[in-house]
Design an enzyme around this catalytic site. Structure first.
Site, PDB file in Angstrom:
ATOM      1  N   ASN A 178       1.746  -4.584  -3.258  1.00 36.65           N
ATOM      2  CA  ASN A 178       0.344  -4.912  -3.084  1.00 36.65           C
ATOM      3  C   ASN A 178      -0.439  -3.651  -2.748  1.00 36.65           C
ATOM      4  OD1 ASN A 178      -1.389  -7.305  -2.436  1.00 36.65           O
ATOM      5  ND2 ASN A 178      -1.517  -6.278  -0.473  1.00 36.65           N
ATOM      6  N   GLU A 199      -6.288 -10.612  -1.729  1.00 36.11           N
ATOM      7  CA  GLU A 199      -7.090 -10.499  -0.495  1.00 36.11           C
ATOM      8  C   GLU A 199      -8.589 -10.510  -0.785  1.00 36.11           C
ATOM      9  OE1 GLU A 199      -5.743  -7.304   2.034  1.00 36.11           O
ATOM     10  OE2 GLU A 199      -3.650  -7.621   1.495  1.00 36.11           O
ATOM     11  N   HIS A 219     -10.676  -6.198  -2.222  1.00 38.65           N
ATOM     12  CA  HIS A 219     -11.717  -6.132  -1.182  1.00 38.65           C
ATOM     13  C   HIS A 219     -12.905  -5.410  -1.822  1.00 38.65           C
ATOM     14  CE1 HIS A 219      -9.200  -7.611   2.024  1.00 38.65           C
ATOM     15  NE2 HIS A 219      -8.268  -6.727   1.738  1.00 38.65           N
ATOM     16  N   ASP A 275     -12.381 -10.569  -1.006  1.00 40.20           N
ATOM     17  CA  ASP A 275     -13.665 -10.766  -0.324  1.00 40.20           C
ATOM     18  C   ASP A 275     -14.658  -9.759  -0.897  1.00 40.20           C
ATOM     19  OD1 ASP A 275     -12.868  -8.421   1.054  1.00 40.20           O
ATOM     20  OD2 ASP A 275     -12.486  -9.454   2.934  1.00 40.20           O
ATOM     21  N   GLU A 331       0.778  -1.222   0.000  1.00 41.29           N
ATOM     22  CA  GLU A 331       0.000   0.000   0.000  1.00 41.29           C
ATOM     23  C   GLU A 331       0.819   1.288   0.000  1.00 41.29           C
ATOM     24  OE1 GLU A 331      -2.804  -0.466   3.201  1.00 41.29           O
ATOM     25  OE2 GLU A 331      -3.560  -2.341   2.399  1.00 41.29           O
TER      26      GLU A 331
HETATM   27  C1  LIG Z   1       1.129 -10.146  -2.633  1.00 40.05           C
HETATM   28  C2  LIG Z   1       1.005 -10.188  -1.165  1.00 40.05           C
HETATM   29  O1  LIG Z   1       1.432 -11.107  -0.502  1.00 40.05           O
HETATM   30  N1  LIG Z   1       0.422  -9.159  -0.619  1.00 40.05           N
HETATM   31  C3  LIG Z   1       0.320  -8.915   0.804  1.00 40.05           C
HETATM   32  C4  LIG Z   1       1.296  -7.880   1.196  1.00 40.05           C
HETATM   33  O2  LIG Z   1       1.050  -7.281   2.432  1.00 40.05           O
HETATM   34  C5  LIG Z   1      -0.222  -6.658   2.507  1.00 40.05           C
HETATM   35  C6  LIG Z   1      -0.414  -5.811   3.745  1.00 40.05           C
HETATM   36  O3  LIG Z   1      -0.198  -6.506   4.922  1.00 40.05           O
HETATM   37  C7  LIG Z   1      -1.246  -7.713   2.402  1.00 40.05           C
HETATM   38  O4  LIG Z   1      -2.467  -7.051   2.563  1.00 40.05           O
HETATM   39  C8  LIG Z   1      -1.070  -8.426   1.084  1.00 40.05           C
HETATM   40  O5  LIG Z   1      -1.925  -9.497   0.948  1.00 40.05           O
END
Ligand SMILES: CC(=O)N[C@H]1CO[C@H](CO)[C@@H](O)[C@@H]1O
Ligand SMILES: *[C@@H]1O[C@H](CO)[C@@H](O)[C@H](O)[C@H]1NC(C)=O
Length: 353
Positions: free
Chosen positions: A206, A272, A242, A274, A165
């Protein structure tokens, strides 16, 4: 929660007139059920993907029936630790690393044949105050990042790690201790430290709201270009996904967006997934949620460079949504009693089954 409790089902069957004044009963009695018998990881592999997986968190691992389902490697071939690999959990004090929670999940992944996504190396949240408030100079913070990412990645050698992020929704860089002290250079610092610690690890960045074309996705694409031009290691972009029932981006828009990334020479993954709704869940919302899950899975299925899909936990019982978005929930493909919802069938349909 949407599973019809036996007592209410009987009541409805025996005394149907009672339901006339009780719309909740009518709604529940007609709640759509899942019928698919797919094993999602096996299915994803058969369709050319690397994995289908689910995130998990340490406190959940005391529930034996939860663990039994998570362990099923035909259903879940990958996992991500939702919390225990974050900075506050792994280096709560400078130079003092604690890996018990992270190891528990890494070991679960190993013993059940799952890929592990490291989560994460640098993120503005869940950051101990010694990182955010120490007033480190650029040189000091560089060494802090190098030591943290290097140690973490080396411990779980062979697995994915990522930075998380870095952007605001308008595509500008997020103002956090990393950006404020180091400018954008914190990104190559972390990626290079990770690559050095484990040359085999796939390195991802990510973010959320980059799952569809728009300013934030464009900003991420520009970052990928800049990193590639400076020979900084970057293997993939994680599309968090999300989503919200009824306003999930279409398959076409997600495909177009994924193609924009893969054209730059990186892979993508749904990291992630959902799809939350405003409660209570109604048959209409559950049906729309099924369609929304299909849209995302079908998009990944259509793009060769989309390597896999991770749920942000598989059951509503352990979803982060109700704790973060008041009045919303029911975001996962299995309900609170571990019963499959129509969304589960939506996933299988997205893979073409
Ligand atoms: C690609 C991956 O593994 N992304 C993760 C990286 O870290 C973030 C924040 O904690 C996660 O939300 C991601 O899923
Ligand atoms: C695990 O969760 C299920 C579903 O909510 C619940 O029925 C069960 O009692 C829990 N088991 C344990 C050991 O906590």
């Amino acid at each position: 929660m949407f599973q019809l409790p036996v007592s209410i089902a009987l009541l409805f069957l025996l005394f149907p007139t009672l339901a006339v004044g009780g719309p909740a009963l009518v709604e529940r009695a007609s709640a759509p059920q899942s019928t698919s018998t797919a094993k999602l990881h096996t299915l994803a592999k058969s369709k050319g993907k690397l994995y289908f997986g689910s995130a998990t968190d340490n406190p959940e691992l005391t529930n034996t029936s939860y663990v039994a389902q998570l362990d099923d490697s035909t259903m879940f071939g990958q996992t991500t630790a939702t919390n225990s690999m974050k900075w506050d959990a792994t280096e709560p004090n400078q130079g003092q690393f604690t890996f018990s929670g992270a190891d528990q999940i890494a070991n679960l992944a190993q013993s059940t044949g799952k890929l592990l996504r490291g989560h994460n190396c640098v993120w503005h949240n869940q950051l101990p105050s010694w990182v955010s408030n120490s007033g480190f100079t650029a040189a000091q913070l560089t060494a802090v990042i190098q030591n943290h990412c290097g140690t973490l990645v080396a411990r779980y050698k062979g697995r994915t790690f990522n930075l998380s992020e870095p952007f605001n929704d308008d595509g500008t860089f997020r103002s956090d201790v990393f950006f404020n002290t180091l400018g954008t250079s914190f990104i190559p610092i972390a990626l290079n430290a990770a690559r050095q610690a484990d040359p085999g690890a796939k390195l991802y960045i990510n973010d959320f709201n980059i799952e569809f074309p728009g300013v934030k996705s464009t900003a991420m694409q520009n970052l990928v270009r800049t990193l590639k031009q400076s020979n900084t290691p970057i293997d993939g972009i994680g599309l968090q996904s999300h989503f919200i029932v009824g306003i999930t981006p279409s398959t076409a828009s997600q495909v177009q967006n994924m193609n924009a990334f893969t054209a730059l020479g990186v892979e993508v993954a749904i990291t992630e997934l959902d799809v939350r709704m405003t409660l209570p869940a109604t048959p209409a919302l559950l049906a729309q949620q099924k369609t929304d899950y299909t849209s995302t899975v079908a998009a990944c299925q259509q793009v060769k460079g989309c390597v896999g899909i991770t749920l942000w936990d598989w059951t509503d019982k352990f979803s982060w949504v109700p704790g973060t978005f008041a009045g919303q929930g029911a975001a996962c493909p299995w309900d609170e009693n571990f019963v499959k919802k129509p969304a589960f069938d939506g996933i299988a349909i997205g893979f073409g089954n």
